[in-house]
Design a protein around this motif. Structure first.
Motif, PDB file in Angstrom:
ATOM      1  N   GLY A 148     -49.159   0.362 -15.411  1.00  0.00           N
ATOM      2  CA  GLY A 148     -49.326  -1.075 -15.333  1.00  0.00           C
ATOM      3  C   GLY A 148     -48.015  -1.791 -15.095  1.00  0.00           C
ATOM      4  N   GLU A 149     -48.074  -3.101 -15.059  1.00  0.00           N
ATOM      5  CA  GLU A 149     -46.900  -3.938 -14.794  1.00  0.00           C
ATOM      6  C   GLU A 149     -45.803  -3.681 -15.819  1.00  0.00           C
ATOM      7  OE1 GLU A 149     -45.443  -7.180 -12.227  1.00  0.00           O
ATOM      8  OE2 GLU A 149     -46.891  -5.544 -12.130  1.00  0.00           O
ATOM      9  N   ILE A 177     -55.134  -2.264 -20.457  1.00  0.00           N
ATOM     10  CA  ILE A 177     -54.348  -3.490 -20.332  1.00  0.00           C
ATOM     11  C   ILE A 177     -55.156  -4.637 -19.726  1.00  0.00           C
ATOM     12  CG2 ILE A 177     -52.247  -4.450 -19.238  1.00  0.00           C
ATOM     13  CD1 ILE A 177     -50.954  -1.737 -19.585  1.00  0.00           C
ATOM     14  N   ASP A 178     -56.308  -4.341 -19.116  1.00  0.00           N
ATOM     15  CA  ASP A 178     -57.116  -5.428 -18.550  1.00  0.00           C
ATOM     16  C   ASP A 178     -57.661  -6.355 -19.631  1.00  0.00           C
ATOM     17  OD1 ASP A 178     -59.027  -3.831 -19.707  1.00  0.00           O
ATOM     18  OD2 ASP A 178     -60.064  -3.337 -17.835  1.00  0.00           O
ATOM     19  N   ALA A 229     -51.348 -10.055 -19.435  1.00  0.00           N
ATOM     20  CA  ALA A 229     -51.673  -9.394 -18.175  1.00  0.00           C
ATOM     21  C   ALA A 229     -52.714 -10.190 -17.397  1.00  0.00           C
ATOM     22  CB  ALA A 229     -52.170  -7.975 -18.441  1.00  0.00           C
ATOM     23  N   GLU A 271     -52.235  -9.447 -13.525  1.00  0.00           N
ATOM     24  CA  GLU A 271     -51.904  -8.021 -13.492  1.00  0.00           C
ATOM     25  C   GLU A 271     -52.719  -7.269 -14.537  1.00  0.00           C
ATOM     26  OE1 GLU A 271     -50.258  -6.994 -11.115  1.00  0.00           O
ATOM     27  OE2 GLU A 271     -49.065  -8.701 -10.425  1.00  0.00           O
ATOM     28  N   ALA A 272     -53.978  -7.637 -14.661  1.00  0.00           N
ATOM     29  CA  ALA A 272     -54.844  -7.040 -15.685  1.00  0.00           C
ATOM     30  C   ALA A 272     -55.388  -5.699 -15.202  1.00  0.00           C
ATOM     31  CB  ALA A 272     -55.979  -7.996 -16.026  1.00  0.00           C
ATOM     32  N   LEU A 279     -46.447  -8.669 -22.466  1.00  0.00           N
ATOM     33  CA  LEU A 279     -47.021  -7.365 -22.148  1.00  0.00           C
ATOM     34  C   LEU A 279     -46.744  -6.355 -23.259  1.00  0.00           C
ATOM     35  CD1 LEU A 279     -46.021  -7.116 -18.368  1.00  0.00           C
ATOM     36  CD2 LEU A 279     -48.280  -7.652 -19.288  1.00  0.00           C
ATOM     37  N   ASP A 330     -51.032 -13.247 -15.904  1.00  0.00           N
ATOM     38  CA  ASP A 330     -50.141 -12.894 -14.797  1.00  0.00           C
ATOM     39  C   ASP A 330     -50.879 -12.359 -13.578  1.00  0.00           C
ATOM     40  OD1 ASP A 330     -47.988 -13.658 -16.277  1.00  0.00           O
ATOM     41  OD2 ASP A 330     -47.268 -11.636 -16.721  1.00  0.00           O
TER      42      ASP A 330
END
Length: 715
Positions: free
Chosen positions: A648-649, A614-615, A620, A625-626, A681, A623
């Motif tokens: 993850g988020e 997700i990075d 992400a 939140e990667a 996301l 936000d």
């Protein structure tokens, strides 16, 4: 395929080819048998044992190789050996041949099928272990169903060979007698079709349902034995009594009222059960406050030079109580009475399979007569009988909500979902938290990399995570609370101010009549696949029944409990646990559905992995939140999903797409072909499907397409 399988497959294939190549089938038809009947009778009179032996071996070979000709050979057995000996020889030869076909198919194909259809085959195997003998007996009694298919298909299941042989020997006897008897009149038979008359087929069909009738009779006899000694009321005041108003109880009562049954719901504490009052709702409210503080602490990541938050822990905990009060009307007595549910507040005790006594909060007592009962009594935090623990004034997930002063040093015993959620939450609120886990990692049901990622985040936020630490005893030394733990053979002493015990939950099994009725229980109430206890009209659902202790699975079970309790024996449904999702609300959030890698490896299930980090996701990154990943396990070479792990988020929200996909049989190709909004996301779900597609791109076809495009360019 190993050498043994190759050799056996080659021998079987060679025998089948030889059968057709040399035209052996011409000797196994009605005309040939009638033409040779006199000669066969003569040979039998001269060499009775040799003819019987050759016939037996030939019959076994034909059935073992699944060749056409078994029916004509059965007729020949009647014509040559007569009804008695023909039946004996054909019965044993057909059963042995069928079992050899069964064993050969199992040896050659079972592993291959298991690798590709492991999860589905597991469900089939469970059904076969439970009802396989009945089903096989039914199929054997109906000779219009191709027996060779029965042999091959059941070989792919977990049915034991001795069960297959025994049931086949008995089940095929009726058909064997009919066809051998017809063979004694071989000279009068004009065609094989003439033997299988509509009347004969109808008779076989009636025989086929005999095992099902027998099963119902057996169930009835067992029920009569269980109910022996109890006086069943002549009439009932209610269709259903539900004990416990948690998630399972509320949904059960709601469904019963919705289908116009008369239902009584009994609760001795608070409506809504653990989830509303001490579990899901308060914990998520507290997690939200703690998450806000964590974002403020990360202000510089969002381009804000500085940000501060001052708060009173007591006010944070009061907010939690306000959230509970806001949600409370959804599960209130008033709402359920409006829905048509009779709600009784008091303590219930089952005094007979059809009677429940209730001591109401106002001191009165009433006895309820009901056709069915659903036990939804819930669970409570497990506290180990450890030396000194009672002197610590410990907290659990039930009592932690009474805190109004933030602990300076909090010791959390347990690394499961509840312990991990509260560990991070209190650390973010400012407590110095030590988490003690006796195993090698926290959140042990997840893959090791998931556990490691969460533990790393905990440590980065100031949590002392102690793994492989076995708690031994608690003591108070010089006014200070101490945990004595063992780690790598050495004794450690860990000081703390407040102890939070989070070692899982135990089903509530006492105080409402299980012991008096002799209803078996272990860690939970023992139930069958229909959620029935020892007494067919008493059911259990939710935490008290297991196997999962989640609010959403309790509600899921409640549907089966309600429908089965209200409509059995006319209709019953087996509880379906094939697609059970869950989420642990730590940060990074962790969500699961289906199997993960460690489960696949433990159970020997073949799988492929598609992973997307997700990075690399735009939303992400935007936000802040990667982090985290999506990992999808699929059947080798196919896009069918076996399980998904998301870290993850908003993982608990993102998993919903895969829950739907698995439930409805949707594969990664369909997810890849679905439009996902940018930037969200949820796009990660599409990207991981793209990872799978890229790994399964048809290389040969793409090379030809490349040549095609080159040709079109004039190259």
């Amino acid at each position: 395929m190993n050498k043994k399988k190759i050799v056996i497959f080659a021998l079987i294939a060679l025998a089948i080819v030889a059968y057709f190549q040399f035209g052996l089938g011409q000797y196994l038809n009605l005309d040939a048998l009638k033409a040779q009947q006199a000669a066969l009778d003569d040979y039998h009179r001269q060499y009775p044992w040799q003819v019987a032996g050759l016939y037996f071996v030939a019959y076994v070979a034909v059935t073992a190789l699944s060749l056409p000709g078994a029916l004509p050979m059965t007729l020949a057995g009647g014509a040559i050996f007569g009804l008695l000996w023909g039946t004996v020889i054909v019965s044993f030869a057909s059963s042995i041949g069928a079992t050899l076909a069964f064993l050969a198919a199992r040896f050659l194909l079972r592993d291959w099928v298991g690798e590709r259809f492991g999860e589905r085959l597991k469900a089939v195997d469970e059904g076969i272990r439970r009802d396989g003998a009945f089903y096989l007996f039914t199929l054997r009694l109906i000779p219009v169903f191709p027996f060779f298919l029965v042999n091959l298909l059941l070989a792919l299941t977990a049915m034991k060979a001795r069960t297959f042989y025994g049931v086949s020997q008995i089940g095929m006897l009726a058909g064997t007698v009919v066809y051998v008897n017809a063979g004694t009149q071989l000279a009068r038979i004009d065609s094989l079709a003439g033997i299988v008359s509509p009347a004969l087929l109808a008779s076989f069909a009636l025989l086929g349902i005999f095992p099902l009738i027998a099963r119902k009779v057996v169930e009835g006899v067992k029920a009569r034995r269980v109910y022996a000694g109890w006086q069943k009321p002549a009439r009932f005041d209610r269709n259903l009594v539900v004990i416990g108003a948690g998630s399972a109880g509320l949904v059960t009562a709601y469904i019963a009222a919705a289908v116009k049954a008369k239902v009584t719901l009994i609760e001795k504490h608070r409506m809504g059960g653990d989830c509303l009052n001490t579990g899901c709702v308060p914990s998520k409210a507290l997690i939200r406050s703690a998450k806000l503080l964590s974002h403020i602490a990360r202000a510089r990541e969002f381009g804000i030079a500085s940000a501060q938050a001052s708060f009173d822990f007591a006010e944070v905990m009061e907010r939690v109580q306000k959230i509970i009060k806001t949600v409370e009307p959804h599960d209130s007595v008033e709402r359920y009475r409006e829905l048509g549910v009779e709600v009784v507040e008091g303590s219930a005790r089952i005094v007979s399979p059809w009677q429940v006594e209730v001591i109401c909060h106002d001191g009165t007592m009433q006895t309820l007569r009901t056709r069915s009962i659903v036990i939804a009594a819930g669970a409570h935090p497990f506290v180990p009988p450890m030396p000194g623990i009672e002197e610590m004034g410990y907290l659990t997930s039930d009592t932690v909500w009474n805190l109004r002063q933030l602990p300076r040093r909090l010791l959390v015993l347990g690394g499961g979902p509840i312990g991990s959620e509260l560990t991070q939450t209190f650390a973010r609120l400012g407590a110095r938290v030590t988490q003690v886990e006796r195993g090698p990692r926290i959140m042990p049901r997840e893959d090791p990399e998931v556990s490691a990622m969460v533990a790393e985040r905990f440590r980065a936020e100031g949590v002392q995570v102690l793994l492989n630490h076995q708690a031994k005893a608690f003591v108070i030394e010089q006014g200070e609370k101490i945990l004595i733990a063992e780690h790598e053979g050495k004794e450690l002493r860990i000081a703390f101010d407040v102890l939070l015990v989070a070692l899982g939950r135990s089903a509530n099994l006492t105080g409402y009549g299980l012991e008096e009725l002799g209803i078996p229980s272990g860690r939970t109430v023992e139930i069958n696949e229909f959620l029935q206890t020892r007494y067919p009209n008493i059911y259990a659902a939710g935490d008290v029944a297991g196997p999962f202790q989640f609010t959403h699975t309790a509600a899921h079970q409640a549907w089966y409990a309600a429908i089965n309790a209200l409509f059995a024996p006319f209709r019953k449904f087996r509880a379906d646990y094939s697609v059970i999702p869950w989420s642990t609300f730590v940060e990074p959030e962790v969500a699961r559905v289906g199997i993960n890698e460690q489960e696949a490896q433990d159970r020997g299930i073949a799988y492929e992995v598609a992973r997307y980090d997700i990075d690399d996701l735009d939303r992400a990154i935007a936000d802040g939140e990667a982090h985290g990943f999506i990992k999808v396990l699929t059947v080798p070479g196919k896009d069918r999903i076996l399980g998904v792990t998301i870290v993850g988020e908003h993982a608990g929200d993102l998993i919903a797409e895969y829950v739907l996909a698995m439930k409805q049989g949707i594969g990664l190709n369909q997810i890849l072909g679905t439009i996902h909004i940018y930037p969200t996301l949820a796009e990660a779900n599409k990207y991981v499907a793209g990872v799978w597609k890229k790994a399964h791109a048809p290389a040969t076809l793409l090379r030809w397409v490349e040549r095609f495009h080159a040709w079109r360019r004039g190259g």
